[in-house]
Each structure stands twice: as C-alpha cells, then as structure tokens.
Design an enzyme around this catalytic site. Structure first.
Site, mmCIF file in Angstrom:
data_model
loop_
_atom_site.group_PDB
_atom_site.id
_atom_site.type_symbol
_atom_site.label_atom_id
_atom_site.label_comp_id
_atom_site.label_asym_id
_atom_site.label_seq_id
_atom_site.Cartn_x
_atom_site.Cartn_y
_atom_site.Cartn_z
ATOM 1 N N GLY A 167 35.779 94.450 -18.324
ATOM 2 C CA GLY A 167 35.997 93.418 -17.335
ATOM 3 C C GLY A 167 35.266 93.540 -16.070
ATOM 4 O O GLY A 167 35.525 92.852 -15.118
ATOM 5 N N HIS A 215 30.162 95.005 -7.430
ATOM 6 C CA HIS A 215 30.840 96.197 -7.946
ATOM 7 C C HIS A 215 29.841 96.916 -8.856
ATOM 8 O O HIS A 215 29.713 96.536 -10.023
ATOM 9 C CB HIS A 215 32.052 95.812 -8.798
ATOM 10 C CG HIS A 215 33.195 95.219 -8.052
ATOM 11 N ND1 HIS A 215 34.127 94.397 -8.654
ATOM 12 C CD2 HIS A 215 33.595 95.345 -6.768
ATOM 13 C CE1 HIS A 215 35.044 94.032 -7.766
ATOM 14 N NE2 HIS A 215 34.729 94.586 -6.604
ATOM 15 N N ILE A 225 28.693 93.286 -13.208
ATOM 16 C CA ILE A 225 29.105 92.002 -13.768
ATOM 17 C C ILE A 225 29.928 91.233 -12.736
ATOM 18 O O ILE A 225 30.402 90.150 -13.016
ATOM 19 C CB ILE A 225 29.902 92.195 -15.081
ATOM 20 C CG1 ILE A 225 31.050 93.197 -14.892
ATOM 21 C CG2 ILE A 225 28.993 92.657 -16.190
ATOM 22 C CD1 ILE A 225 31.896 93.422 -16.134
ATOM 23 N N HIS A 226 30.112 91.820 -11.567
ATOM 24 C CA HIS A 226 30.914 91.185 -10.511
ATOM 25 C C HIS A 226 30.059 91.049 -9.257
ATOM 26 O O HIS A 226 29.781 92.038 -8.588
ATOM 27 C CB HIS A 226 32.152 92.039 -10.176
ATOM 28 C CG HIS A 226 33.078 92.253 -11.342
ATOM 29 N ND1 HIS A 226 34.029 93.246 -11.373
ATOM 30 C CD2 HIS A 226 33.211 91.586 -12.515
ATOM 31 C CE1 HIS A 226 34.698 93.179 -12.516
ATOM 32 N NE2 HIS A 226 34.215 92.197 -13.237
ATOM 33 N N LEU A 227 29.674 89.820 -8.949
ATOM 34 C CA LEU A 227 28.815 89.570 -7.782
ATOM 35 C C LEU A 227 29.529 88.639 -6.815
ATOM 36 O O LEU A 227 30.319 87.793 -7.234
ATOM 37 C CB LEU A 227 27.515 88.914 -8.254
ATOM 38 C CG LEU A 227 26.627 89.794 -9.130
ATOM 39 C CD1 LEU A 227 25.868 88.966 -10.139
ATOM 40 C CD2 LEU A 227 25.683 90.611 -8.279
#
Ligand SMILES: Cc1cc2nc3c(=O)[nH]c(=O)nc-3n(C[C@H](O)[C@H](O)[C@H](O)COP(=O)(O)OP(=O)(O)OC[C@H]3O[C@@H](n4cnc5c(N)ncnc54)[C@H](O)[C@@H]3O)c2cc1C
Lengths: 478, 138
Positions: free
Chosen positions: B138, A259, A414-416
């Site tokens: 987040g 993301h 931060i989303h992998l």
C-alpha cells in the site's frame, strides 16, 4: 478541431477526479471527465503483471525523480488512476498530521472532526471492510515479529467488497467499480484516451482545454473542451505539469513530497508465500507516522526483480521461492522536490533530493524490519544494498549504517503529494483552503497535489475525504 | 497535429529494433547467472517486452538507456574483440561484471536496471502462473 462544451470539466479520473465528477454530476451539473489512459476496469489484466503495467501504469511504472539517489515514482494512467493499481489499504490520517498541515499552511477548517461526515460517506461508498478469512503468510510473520518485540501492528482495512452471502474473495473497490459508473449514470460524459496538453488562459481564467484524443489503433486527433468551471485532478506530478505547460509558474510544482520506500526479501524455513491469497494487510504501526513496516505477497518474478544481482545465490534459492516473501519500509520524507515541464518533450522533470534525515529514517526502518524478521524466524535476509552478502543474524543489520548510502539501493515511491498545496499562505499555497486556484478564478485542483505534505499513512482515504469536502464547499458557495 | 513527442517515438521505432539483439543478449546473460540457460522463445518475447518498457520510459531517460545499451554492446570489443551480443558466455559475464563494479555510477545503474527489469520481464513471460497472482503493497 472537434469542440466539446460543458459546465464543468474534470481533468483526470483518479480518486480525486472521480470523486469530483461523480458528486458534481449527481448534483445536476453538466460534467465532462477527460482521462489520458484507457477505460479498462479491474479485470483487464492480472494484478502486477506485465500486461497490467503496460495498460495502466504511467511510463510502464518507470518514471524517476532525479537526485543523488534516484527515486522511482509509480503512478496510474487509466480511468480510475492509482485506485486501479493500488492495494486499496484504507488508513485515516492521525490528528497530529492534519493539525500540523493546518498550522503550517494555514488551512481553514481541516481536522479529523470536520472530515468525519465525509469519512463516513467514503466508508459507505467504497465499502471499507476488514479482512474475512485467515491472514496470509507474510502478514502472519509481521504480526508475530511485532508481538514478540512489543511493537503495535494492525490489520489495515481495505476498500473492499465481500459478497453478501458466502466467503468469496471479494473485490477491490477502485474508482471504476464505484464512483466512475455512478458519475456516468448521473450523466457525466467520459472521454478516455484523451490527454490534456494545455489550457488556454485569458482574463485571469481558464477558457478551454486543448487535448489529444488517441483511440486505440488510430492516429491522434486534437480536440478542445470549453467549460465554465474547471477541476484539474491529474495527480501530484501531472497536475502541476498541465498548469506549467499552460504558462503558469511557481509555486506550482515546487513542493513535491513523498513517502520513500525500500523493499527486501526474507527467507524462512517453511513456505509462507502463497500468491493466490491476495493482498497482505498487516502493518507495523508503532512508528507511524514517521515510518511504516509492511509486507507484500510476491510472485516469483517480483522476488527475482528485488533479488537482481544475487547471481549464484539466487539460483540456489529459486527452487524454494515459496519460503521467501517481500517486505517493505516506507517513511515520511522530510524534504521537498519539484516538478517542472521539459519544453518540447512535454514530460515532467522531477527532482527529489533525498536528504540525510530521509536516509537516516530509511536505514532505521530497515534495521527495525530486519530485527523483526529475524525475531519471527527468518533464516536469511537479502541485503538491501547491492553487492553485500545476505544477512544471517540480527547483528548483521549494523552493516546498514546510520543512513542508506546514495545509489546503492532501489528507492521508490507510490505516495506523492504537495505540488499544489492548499492553504491561506499565499506565498506557497497554489490553491485556497478548499482547492480554488489563486491564479485562475474559475479553476480548482482536487487531487493529491493539494495535500500539502506527507500523510504518514496510505493516502487515498485522506484524499477521498478532502476531495468530497472541497466539492461540497464548491456546491454550497459557487 | 500529433505532438513532437509522438513523432519522436514513431521515428525511433527502427532504432529500437537495432538495439533489440543486445537487449536479448544482456537478459540472456543475467538469466544464465540466476537460473541457467534461457529458453530462446521466452527470451525473444522478453526482449520485445523490455524494449517496449524502455520506449515507454520518459524520453529523457529512455533515450540515454538505449544509447547506454549500444555503448554496452560496443564495450564488448574491449573484452573479446567483438560486440557484446557476439561474445561467448564467459566473456559476456566478464563485461557484465566490469560494468557492475565500475567506478562510474551510471554504468552500475545500467546493470541494475537490467538486473531488475530484465529478470522480471523474463520470469514473468516464463511464469504464466505469475499472471494469476498478486504482489501489492500500500
Ligand atoms: C502501486 C500503488 C499502490 C498504492 N497503494 C495504496 C493503498 O493501498 N492505499 C492508499 O491509500 N493509497 C495507495 N496508493 C496511492 C493512491 O493510489 C494515490 O494517492 C491516489 O491514486 C492519488 O489520486 P489522485 O486522484 O491524486 O491521482 P491519480 O490516481 O494519479 O489520478 C490522476 C489521473 O489523471 C490522469 N491524468 C494525468 N494527466 C492527465 C492529462 N494531461 N490529461 C488527462 N488525464 C490526465 C492520469 O492518467 C490519472 O488517471 C498507491 C499508489 C500506487 C501507485
């Protein structure tokens, strides 16, 4: 060389590894949990401080995926992994996301319905809660702007425990607060400060793990761990790296998904930024799963970081920094990158070619965010592209263009996901529908690298439920 | 036996010390742009922290960053006949501006890195209050 023996070795103690170690130890297995980072706990450093990034972030938070636009990839490196540094936002995946994965990767029995029992366990074990008390300033702005525009926004629940009595601020429920202590209580042996370098393979199985144990202030020492079964849970960058270093090849590391995210700073007339309030919880969900608009409580150093390059303009505004807040857009990336091992250095070489669709989504999301912020009363918004003057009216958002330009704005993630996808499509799925590796009979992968594509929502909840499902399957079938 | 990476990092420690005065002078110039004269004590702490950051980066990024810092220092000669760290404030600002607007992307990336990380580190060191605050998304 010191040797340890166990029934099951778990490498990595993030949400995937901690879930695995805890459930296996509680089921009576003899488990060793190896973790490269230190065992610190939540209170070892203030959130997002320099001390925290030094202690708990891989490479101090400065790892990048190469491409025409470089993407900074942020990962945790400590006992508890990403759960120790994250915002603890808990979002369940949309039906369409899991259906899409199941179809494209031929995953058996994966839907919100089949995950329901695991979801209930996650909500219980990590006390998923709604915010108690008033919304913070940035969340209030986001909510007001979304309401005025007729866009759906919501307060996202969190992995958070409030005191039974009274109105205390409560505590984030990371792995060191929940599943790691449970695993230890059930007899799991935890070796922190221990980095697995490679696996020794033979006869279609992993036989042992070779690792370097570096206790604080002491020289590194080589160790080996022998096991019957192995769970690799090093996260989406490190898991493929460990496997590739051990001699395994494609498709491991070939399907890096993410993301991508961009932040911007907006100024208002009145103070809205009270960094003591805590984590902002509001998100605009009207455009999920493709895009999410959110906000972040930001102390002065973080604002300054995202305002870098504003020179004089910044000087004028610093006196009123509490009228400024940090907002972000996060989109589902549509392309895939790769993770490879740099020989000798033992570091990952990551590539992510942010494509036109990704750049278009980011630009559209930024334009929407800018519209929302002006609608909610923003006086000025700092341009997300270097060298552009601040935005003062909604119309100025047109200067963003149809796609974000390469190299003009800071993109991070931060989303992998996805580097060892699960499923029955053997040509590209590294593991089967329950995480068992195709190449190694006694090895499973149980971290975000098996989620085959973007979740479109904060991923930890999905991962926690899938990891439980896979451990349950292992316990029942192996 | 310690890994090659570990041994490389140990060998590079003295090289990092050579780079530190330049790191400090770049941060000082950026802080002057955004806030005014930097506090020498904070600047000293910030330059150590910055160097730590650069050393913690993956080596295929950290080593070029150190080399770029040295090149940046040397480029001061073209503007004021002295390395960047010995230039007066106005000349330093000119060097920084030239790199910021350079046609070559890596030059701009270099300045952007210091703008973001250097100011973050400086203001964090300065602002003790920041340690008690959150800044999460987040
Ligand atoms: C800043 C930040 C904020 C986030 N906010 C949210 C949020 O609010 N909500 C949400 O749902 N998600 C959030 N996420 C994402 C979430 O934290 C991750 O999706 C999750 O942590 C992934 O878990 P994992 O187990 O796959 O890997 P990780 O959490 O990365 O854990 C892997 C662990 O393995 C260890 N390891 C790696 N290699 C080795 C090795 N060779 N030897 C030994 N150990 C090794 C690592 O040190 C690490 O501790 C956030 C992430 C970050 C970075």
């Amino acid at each position: 060389m010191q040797t340890h023996d166990c029934d099951v070795l778990v490498i990595g103690s993030g949400p995937g590894g901690a879930t695995t170690a805890c459930l296996l130890a509680e089921a009576g297995r003899d488990v060793i949990l190896l973790e490269e980072g230190a065992h610190l706990g939540l209170d070892s450093a203030p959130p997002y401080s320099i001390a925290e990034t030094t202690q708990k972030y891989r490479n101090g938070g400065l790892t990048v995926a190469l491409g025409r636009t470089m993407v900074t990839c942020i990962e945790g490196r400590c006992v508890g992994g990403g759960s120790e540094i994250n915002a603890a936002l808990c979002h369940w995946p949309m039906d369409q996301t899991l259906e899409g994965w199941s179809e494209r990767f031929r995953i058996r029995d994966l839907s919100n319905r089949s995950l329901e029992p695991f979801r209930a366990e996650v909500e219980r074990d990590l006390t998923v809660s709604s915010l108690r008390g008033p919304l913070d300033g940035a969340s209030t702005i986001l909510k007001a702007g979304a309401e005025a525009l007729g866009w759906r926004s919501e307060e996202v629940q969190r992995f958070w425990q409030y005191p039974d009595s009274g109105d205390g601020p409560g505590q984030r429920q990371s792995m060191t607060e929940t599943l790691v202590p449970r695993a230890l209580a059930a007899g799991c042996r935890l070796l922190p400060d221990t980095r697995v370098i490679r696996l020794v393979l033979g006869g279609g199985e992993a036989r042992e793990a070779r690792a370097i144990h570096t206790p604080p202030g002491e020289p590194p020492e080589a160790i080996r761990v022998r096991f019957r079964h192995l769970f690799v849970c090093g996260g989406p960058i490190q898991t493929p790296l460990i496997l590739r270093r051990s001699g395994l090849q494609d498709p491991i590391g070939q399907n890096l998904r993410m993301h991508p995210m961009i932040r911007l700073v907006a100024c208002f007339d009145d103070p809205i930024n009270d960094p003591t309030v805590g984590v902002p919880v509001q998100q605009v969900v009207a455009f999920k799963p493709e895009m999410t608009l959110g906000c972040s409580q930001a102390a002065l150093p973080h604002l300054v970081m995202w305002l870098g390059g504003q020179g004089e303009a910044l000087r004028e505004r610093l006196a009123n920094w509490q009228t400024m807040a940090l907002f972000y857009v996060l989109v589902e990336g549509t392309t895939s990158g790769s993770v490879q091992n740099l020989p000798l250095l033992n570091e990952p070489l990551m590539r992510y070619p942010l494509n036109d669709t990704d750049r278009g989504r980011l630009s559209l999301a930024l334009q929407r965010l800018i519209r929302l912020l002006f609608t909610a009363g923003a006086r000025e918004i700092f341009h997300p592209y270097a060298g552009h003057p601040p935005l003062r009216r909604k119309l100025d958002a047109n200067t963003l263009g149809d796609r974000i330009p390469h190299g003009k704005t800071a993109v991070s993630t931060i989303h992998l996901f996805g580097t060892c996808p699960m499923g029955e499509d053997a040509s590209r799925c590294v593991v089967d529908s329950w995480g068992r590796m195709r190449a190694l009979g006694n090895t499973w992968i149980n971290d975000a690298s098996i989620l085959p594509d973007t979740t479109g929502v904060n991923p930890q909840a999905t991962l926690l439920a899938v990891a439980r499902r896979n451990v349950r399957h292992y316990l029942e079938t192996v | 036996m310690p890994s090659l990476a570990w041994r490389v990092r140990r060998r590079l420690a003295p090289v990092a010390e050579v780079v530190r005065p330049t790191v400090a002078s770049v941060v000082e110039t950026l802080v002057a742009e955004s806030e005014g004269p930097a506090d020498p004590e904070i600047l000293d702490r910030a330059s150590h922290t910055m160097l730590g950051r650069i050393q913690a980066m993956p080596r295929y990024i950290g080593l070029p960053m150190m080399a770029a810092t040295l090149a940046f220092d040397a480029s001061g000669v073209a503007f004021g006949r002295r390395p960047f760290r010995f230039l007066p404030p106005e000349a330093r600002a000119r060097v920084l501006e030239a790199w910021r607007n350079a046609p070559v992307g890596v030059f701009r990336t270099f300045v952007e890195f210091y703008e973001k990380m250097g100011t973050f580190v400086y203001f964090s060191e300065k602002d003790e209050a920041a340690e008690a605050t959150a800044g999460r998304e987040g």
